[in-house]
Write a protein that holds these residues in place. Structure first.
Motif, PDB file in Angstrom:
ATOM      1  N   GLU A  45     -83.125 -12.408  42.285  1.00 47.83           N
ATOM      2  CA  GLU A  45     -83.787 -12.769  41.026  1.00 47.83           C
ATOM      3  C   GLU A  45     -82.921 -13.698  40.176  1.00 47.83           C
ATOM      4  OE1 GLU A  45     -85.201  -9.503  38.612  1.00 47.83           O
ATOM      5  OE2 GLU A  45     -86.492 -10.882  37.507  1.00 47.83           O
ATOM      6  N   THR A  71     -86.125  -9.124  47.691  1.00 45.56           N
ATOM      7  CA  THR A  71     -86.632  -8.147  46.722  1.00 45.56           C
ATOM      8  C   THR A  71     -86.093  -6.754  47.015  1.00 45.56           C
ATOM      9  OG1 THR A  71     -88.592  -7.780  48.078  1.00 45.56           O
ATOM     10  CG2 THR A  71     -88.787  -9.403  46.300  1.00 45.56           C
ATOM     11  N   LEU A 124     -91.890  -7.044  42.083  1.00 44.80           N
ATOM     12  CA  LEU A 124     -90.840  -8.047  41.888  1.00 44.80           C
ATOM     13  C   LEU A 124     -91.232  -9.362  42.575  1.00 44.80           C
ATOM     14  CD1 LEU A 124     -88.070  -8.979  40.904  1.00 44.80           C
ATOM     15  CD2 LEU A 124     -87.026  -7.880  42.906  1.00 44.80           C
TER      16      LEU A 124
END
Ligand SMILES: *Cc1c(COP(=O)(O)O)cnc(C)c1O
Length: 810
Positions: free
Chosen positions: A586, A577, A629
């Motif tokens: 991601e 992250t 996130l």
């Protein structure tokens, strides 16, 4: 033995459920992990870091049938044959019981308080008095609200005198201790100046400590620590430099390793040679001398006994033994209470299957039938493979357990027969009274310790763990980071303590670190941060749980498991992250999910990410982004795979500064070892102390140089001390030429010249020091790290493995 129905009124019960009011007990217990004879226990569900009610089932399974609780909603349905007593406050109830027991005691009780030196004064007094008196002493440093209650509980009228320590950390606490102890005589040791603990001022602290003496007949105290309103009180007996002091110090001078004291008492002048030179020890000796004088001892006897006092380590130590063994050295004193504590510690060790005990005779105990029963009861609570007893009185002792027993009359006889004994693959507790000098056995059985050692205080580690536990919800799991040899402080030694303290998970960096813990008897789940393909076999064999950080490693692990037809093996998914070290980004999540869903060989046990700057104000926003996130990604994984897993992101700083992000688990690292850079309101203790000693002292004239490359040019005539620690031990070469500071006898001194591989030199011109004196290498780890442009993590993990680790549990 007390009968439940007889004592119940002392507990001031709110309500009761008595299945059998005639049950008896003689042990007060509060920690089910330490219960070895449940049927003789009265269990108190204390409200501490953890709620004691949670452990009632465990206690019940261990045979406990008497419980004192405070939760009015607690259901006793599952325990039909047990007694339950509800009280307002379980700790106060235990104290009330201790006070009741104390009321039956008719021997003199000496209560000892102060900020520094309580334990030493207690131990020394016991040593000084034991030759003709049966002395009871509170074990170790059992001086807290709980410790005092437990100490008093084992006191009986079979002794001649009792020494009970009382420690407080804030106002009003002494009231409770005073009510329990009600000392016949009181002693105040040094009050200390360094810190005021939880008191608004020094005066408040003094006033609070004096409360212990409310009903005392005599108060023995240094004259500079008498509050105004007590100055002329008849019961105050002081020592000091004043004419008014009953024990007056006329002269005091250091020569070599001892201090020569000229004293007067009752108009008579005499001399005493105390075998110490530091101020604190001399203060403690003077306190002991005055107590002995007041007890009627003459100066000749006192002189002789004081000369035999030693500055010994009174703490229980765990050391690495020869031939694959662990040695627990607790050779300073021996009584049933401290034997009990040492056996507890022995029980916590899992690194070898066998447990052995070397035990000397007890000083100041008569060998009554009753005493032998007590000793047998205590010994029967641990499964001992072998018991070695020292002292001729043991010849008539009927040891009631199964293991092998050997008896030697003296320590010398044991040492002469040492080759016949086998201590390999065992944890050996050596427990002995001072006069048996069992430290010589401990020395023979342990690996040579060089002048430089790293001392690790396991009690402080426990303390720090509790501090962080107080910051998280009871439902949040605790993962302890033990990577890099527990930040330099040890392997199974640290892990065993963490396991005993019920942490939920351990984490290591590499598979080898994990397998070493398993071989050391650690049963907790272990996560491995950097598993390598070549070590998959060991991962399975040692039941380790890998962190999976990339598609490549996931595929390789799944294939490995498929070949062996293993299903649902626990793994931990690492999400990147913002650290950009290891982990799935991601844009890789969809791919990860496809792989996860296509097989049944792995099961996601947890998903984690790591904060890059938790606790730092300038990264606050970034930290929040990382957290959000992480939440998004982990939710996506959860809904795709259709089951829950443990979610965690907080490291040490995150625990303190991001309580909103604790989620299901936190990962405690550096804080456990006592070095949180911004601990807020936590009170942490330093766990490891790196120590060495002065090997040689030289007087070198001005303009000469010290060490390699003539870097250390002297600008004055100097005194130089050489100490045996160099860059190969982890003392960085950048500490040379005055950058590094060490501490000797309370004074800071600087390095001079370059640091060598195994040694370095210190400028000690301005201080008093002699060869053999102790040297603290890092008086302030954080400052030392800053001086050479690094962080405490690097200094701690850089202490090389050739520096012996010695563990304390006090
Ligand atoms: C080392 C480490 C921690 C612990 O960090 P501290 O700052 O020492 O608390 C937590 N998580 C991961 C992934 C780590 O590598």
């Amino acid at each position: 033995m007390y009968v439940i129905s007889d004592i119940i009124k002392h507990l001031v019960p709110i309500k009761t459920f008595l299945a059998n009011p005639n049950l008896t007990f003689d042990i007060l217990s509060y920690d089910t992990r330490k219960i070895r004879t449940g049927e003789r226990s009265l269990f108190f569900a204390l409200q501490a870091q953890q709620d004691g009610h949670k452990f009632i089932t465990d206690g019940y399974h261990k045979g406990v049938r008497n419980f004192v609780v405070s939760d009015l909603n607690f259901s006793v349905e599952s325990y039909p044959d047990a007694n339950f007593i509800w009280v307002e406050d379980t700790l106060r109830a235990m104290q009330a019981l201790a006070a009741m027991h104390r009321n039956e005691i008719t021997i003199p009780i000496i209560g000892i308080t102060g900020s520094n030196g309580k334990t030493i004064v207690k131990e020394w007094l016991a040593q000084l008095l034991k030759e003709e008196k049966k002395v009871y002493q509170s074990p170790k440093s059992y001086n807290s609200q709980l410790g005092v209650a437990l100490s008093l509980w084992n006191l009986t009228n079979e002794y001649n005198v009792a020494l009970i320590e009382a420690g407080i950390s804030t106002v009003h606490e002494m009231d409770y201790l005073q009510k329990m102890i009600r000392p016949t005589w009181g002693i105040l040791t040094s009050l200390g100046t360094a810190h005021r603990e939880g008191f608004p001022s020094k005066e408040e602290k003094l006033k609070e400590k004096w409360k212990l003496f409310d009903s005392a007949e005599k108060i023995i105290v240094p004259s500079d620590q008498i509050p105004e309103n007590f100055l002329n009180a008849r019961k105050v007996i002081s020592w000091g430099n004043l004419l008014a002091d009953k024990l007056q110090v006329l002269k005091s001078g250091i020569s070599g390793y001892s201090t020569h004291l000229t004293l007067t008492y009752g108009g008579k002048e005499f001399n005493i040679e105390a075998p110490f030179t530091d101020k604190a020890s001399i203060e403690n000796v003077l306190t002991c001398i005055l107590v002995l004088l007041e007890l009627g001892y003459n100066s000749e006897i006192i002189k002789e006994r004081v000369s035999r006092l030693k500055h010994l380590d009174m703490r229980l130590q765990l050391k690495k033994g020869k031939n694959n063994s662990s040695i627990i050295d607790d050779t300073y004193s021996n009584d049933l209470a401290s034997l009990n504590i040492a056996l507890d510690f022995l029980n916590q060790q899992n690194q070898f299957d066998k447990k052995k005990l070397v035990l000397s005779d007890f000083e100041g105990e008569e060998w009554t039938e009753k005493f032998q029963t007590k000793l047998n009861n205590l010994l029967s609570t641990v499964i001992l493979d072998e018991v070695i007893l020292i002292g001729e009185r043991f010849k008539n002792f009927k040891y009631s357990s199964n293991g092998t027993v050997r008896i030697y009359e003296t320590t010398d006889e044991l040492l002469a027969n040492l080759t016949q004994l086998n201590f390999s693959n065992a944890v050996v507790l050596i427990k002995g009274a001072r006069k048996y000098k069992l430290e010589s056995l401990s020395r023979r059985l342990t690996e040579k310790s060089h002048e430089t050692i790293l001392q690790i205080n396991l009690k402080s580690l426990e303390h720090n763990l509790k501090q962080y536990r107080s910051k998280i919800d009871a439902s949040v799991k605790m993962m302890a980071m033990v990577k890099a040899f527990s930040y330099g402080s040890g392997s199974f030694e640290v892990a065993n303590i963490l396991q005993f303290n019920n942490v939920d998970y351990l984490t290591v960096a590499f598979v080898d670190e994990g397998s070493e813990l398993r071989r050391g008897g650690v049963k907790l789940p272990i996560m491995v941060l950097s598993p390598h393909e070549s070590a998959f076999e060991d991962i399975i064999q040692y039941k380790l749980e890998p962190e999976i950080y990339s598609k490549r490693i996931l595929k390789a692990f799944v294939k490995f498991l498929a070949d062996r037809e293993i299903t649902a093996y626990p793994i931990h998914i690492k999400l990147d992250t913002g650290m950009h070290r290891l982990g799935f980004m991601e844009n890789e999540i969809d791919d990860l999910l496809t792989t996860l869903k296509s097989q049944n060989h792995v099961k996601v046990q947890s998903a984690l990410s790591h904060l890059v700057g938790a606790g730092a104000e300038e990264f606050k926003e970034f930290t929040e982004q990382q957290i959000s996130l992480y939440k998004r990604l982990s939710e996506k994984i959860r809904s795709a795979i259709g089951y829950d897993f443990i979610r965690h992101i907080c490291n040490t700083s995150g625990i303190v500064h991001n309580p909103e992000a604790h989620m299901d688990m936190v990962r405690l690292g550096i804080g456990l070892y006592g070095y949180d850079m911004s601990p807020k309101d936590l009170n942490l203790e330093e766990v490891s102390v790196l120590k060495t000693t002065i090997t040689q002292i030289k007087h070198i004239p001005k303009e000469e140089t010290i060490g390699y490359d003539r870097k250390g040019v002297l600008t004055r005539d100097s005194v130089i001390a050489t100490v045996k620690i160099g860059y190969a031990d982890g003392y960085n070469r950048r500490f040379g030429n005055g950058v590094g500071e060490m501490m000797i006898n309370g004074h800071l001194v600087k390095t001079v010249g370059n640091i060598c591989m195994d040694m370095c030199m210190l400028d000690i011109t301005d201080i008093e020091a002699k060869e053999g004196d102790e040297v603290y290498v890092f008086p302030d780890v954080a400052l030392a790290a800053k001086r050479i442009g690094t962080i405490p993590y690097e200094l701690l993990t850089g202490i090389s493995s050739r520096v012996k680790r010695v563990y304390y549990y006090e």
